[in-house]
Enzyme design. Structure first.
Site, short mmCIF file in Angstrom:
data_model
loop_
_atom_site.label_atom_id
_atom_site.label_comp_id
_atom_site.label_asym_id
_atom_site.label_seq_id
_atom_site.Cartn_x
_atom_site.Cartn_y
_atom_site.Cartn_z
N HIS A 1 49.91 17.06 13.84
CA HIS A 1 51.03 16.16 14.10
C HIS A 1 51.78 15.91 12.80
O HIS A 1 51.18 15.89 11.71
CB HIS A 1 50.58 14.85 14.76
CG HIS A 1 49.65 13.99 13.96
ND1 HIS A 1 50.09 13.13 12.98
CD2 HIS A 1 48.31 13.85 13.99
CE1 HIS A 1 49.07 12.49 12.47
NE2 HIS A 1 47.97 12.91 13.04
N ASP B 1 53.94 13.25 12.44
CA ASP B 1 54.30 11.84 12.25
C ASP B 1 53.23 11.12 11.44
O ASP B 1 52.10 11.59 11.29
CB ASP B 1 54.52 11.13 13.60
CG ASP B 1 53.27 11.11 14.48
OD1 ASP B 1 52.53 12.11 14.47
OD2 ASP B 1 53.05 10.09 15.16
N ASP C 1 46.20 12.00 6.67
CA ASP C 1 46.46 11.98 8.13
C ASP C 1 47.93 12.21 8.40
O ASP C 1 48.68 11.27 8.53
CB ASP C 1 45.96 10.66 8.71
CG ASP C 1 46.04 10.62 10.22
OD1 ASP C 1 46.26 11.67 10.84
OD2 ASP C 1 45.90 9.53 10.78
N GLU D 1 52.04 11.46 17.50
CA GLU D 1 50.60 11.35 17.79
C GLU D 1 50.09 9.95 17.51
O GLU D 1 49.11 9.52 18.11
CB GLU D 1 49.81 12.36 16.94
CG GLU D 1 48.34 12.49 17.31
CD GLU D 1 47.42 11.48 16.62
OE1 GLU D 1 46.29 11.30 17.09
OE2 GLU D 1 47.84 10.86 15.62
N GLU D 2 50.75 9.24 16.59
CA GLU D 2 50.20 7.96 16.13
C GLU D 2 50.58 6.78 17.02
O GLU D 2 50.22 5.65 16.72
CB GLU D 2 50.69 7.67 14.69
CG GLU D 2 50.24 8.69 13.65
CD GLU D 2 48.77 8.54 13.27
OE1 GLU D 2 48.07 7.74 13.91
OE2 GLU D 2 48.35 9.23 12.34
N GLU E 1 43.27 17.39 11.74
CA GLU E 1 43.04 15.97 11.39
C GLU E 1 42.02 15.89 10.26
O GLU E 1 41.15 16.75 10.14
CB GLU E 1 42.50 15.21 12.61
CG GLU E 1 43.46 15.10 13.77
CD GLU E 1 44.49 14.00 13.60
OE1 GLU E 1 44.52 13.35 12.53
OE2 GLU E 1 45.28 13.80 14.54
N HIS F 1 45.74 5.71 7.38
CA HIS F 1 46.46 4.49 7.75
C HIS F 1 46.32 3.38 6.71
O HIS F 1 46.74 2.26 6.94
CB HIS F 1 46.03 3.95 9.13
CG HIS F 1 46.17 4.96 10.24
ND1 HIS F 1 45.92 4.66 11.55
CD2 HIS F 1 46.54 6.25 10.22
CE1 HIS F 1 46.13 5.75 12.30
NE2 HIS F 1 46.49 6.73 11.50
#
Ligand SMILES: [Zn+2]
Length: 355
Positions: free
Chosen positions: A70, A72, A96, A126-127, A155, A331
């Site tokens: 992903h 994003d 990530d 995806e997030e 990931e 994150h």
């Protein structure tokens, strides 16, 4: 400057991090990835779907490997652009998962004669809520693009192959009784008291550890919520406990529901299933997946929690997470990736894709 796919994947990671791409704001990064692939990955068929970019070889190889990442990130926390400090590259999305994206893009641009056909899927959103997930949209609109013998999602996994995922169900366990004034409690039937037996069974529950294809899945049956009570002087006639069962992927959702019914058998309660998601078997014994495990030196472990890996499992495609970075750092404002892991993942996958 255009993305340089053949540059060191560490530099490519930094370049991707420096293009902000919070979920739903991915047009620019998709534009740049699309342009770079069209320009620097000869032999790839490249298409665009929304803010996802897909590319694949059509070499007629006996097997196909799908590399998905992903593009994003979660909202930046004052951590863009990227910053290199010693061996660590800091910034939003470093682990990530723009380092995983960089590894995949670099390999697509530098392996001219892969042993497997390669499909690259760089997808959006995806997030955030799963209804917006770009991979879900691709599954609906371009299902043939997801056909593969094995899917690798980049990931962060700390250099381990993380395979399969556990299933989950939530069940509300309801007790009912008869309301009464608590001064004359013998006239009532206390629903909260009936939950005592439910909790006793939970606290004495022995969860399984299940070994599948070299991965150990550790199950858990846990109370996650309790509801009940009317007033400080009323015997309650209703009470409930919400129970979450995380189960190994050798069980179906139906098996798991049956098991929870067995655990509470004989108690004066009703059970209601409120949420479920199937697990995903690791599928590591299939040849294309087994070769990947071998290339990684057998560094394989179970994945906890639900990930996009399960989408592929639902399509019957063995899927794993494998990428640079520590998932525990994702994150966070100090998100970073050890650059040595970017190099190691690139080397491992290059060996696998050439074998
Ligand atoms: Zn991610």
């Amino acid at each position: 400057m255009a993305l340089q796919l053949r540059a060191d994947p560490i530099a490519l990671t930094a370049a991707l991090v420096d293009i902000p791409s919070e979920s739903r704001h991915e047009q620019r990064i998709a534009d740049e990835i699309e342009a770079a692939l069209r320009d620097q990955a000869p032999g790839y068929e490249v298409i665009r779907n929304g803010d996802a970019v897909l590319a694949r070889t059509n070499l007629g190889r006996p097997s196909r490997v799908l590399l998905a990442g992903h593009t994003d990130t979660v909202p930046a926390a004052d951590n863009v652009p990227s910053r290199l400090d010693g061996d660590l590259l800091y910034g939003c999305g470093t682990s990530d998962m723009k380092s995983g994206d960089a590894v995949f893009l670099h390999l697509a641009a530098t392996i001219a004669e892969p042993a497997h056909d390669i499909t690259l899927v760089m997808y959006d959103c995806e997030e955030i809520e799963s209804s917006a997930n770009g991979l879900g949209r691709i599954e609906r609109e371009l299902p043939d693009w997801l056909q593969a013998d094995v899917a690798i999602l980049g990931e962060p996994s700390g250099g381990f192959i993380e395979a399969g995922c556990q299933g989950t169900i939530r069940v509300v366990v309801r007790a009912s009784g008869t309301r009464a004034h608590s001064a004359r409690s013998w006239l009532g039937d206390n629903a909260i008291h009936k939950l005592g037996d439910v909790m006793t069974r939970l606290s004495s529950y022995e969860a399984r550890n299940v070994d599948i294809d070299g991965c150990t899945y550790r199950e858990g049956l846990s109370a996650v919520r309790v509801d009940g009570g009317i007033a400080g002087n009323v015997i309650p006639d209703a009470a409930s406990l919400t129970v979450n069962f995380r189960f190994a992927p050798d069980c179906t959702v139906d098996d798991a529901v049956g098991h929870v019914h067995d655990v509470f058998a004989g108690l004066d309660v009703d059970l209601e299933l409120t949420d479920s998601a199937a697990g995903a078997l690791p599928g590591l014994t299939k040849p294309a997946a087994a070769a990947l495990v071998a290339a990684a030196g057998g560094q394989v472990r179970a994945k906890y929690g639900w990930t996009d890996v399960a989408r592929f499992a639902a399509l019957g495609i063995p899927a794993v997470n494998y990428g640079p970075g520590d998932p525990n750092l994702a994150h966070r404002s100090d998100e970073n990736v050890d650059t040595a892991q970017i190099t190691a993942a690139t080397d491992m996958l290059r060996k696998y894709l050439l074998a």
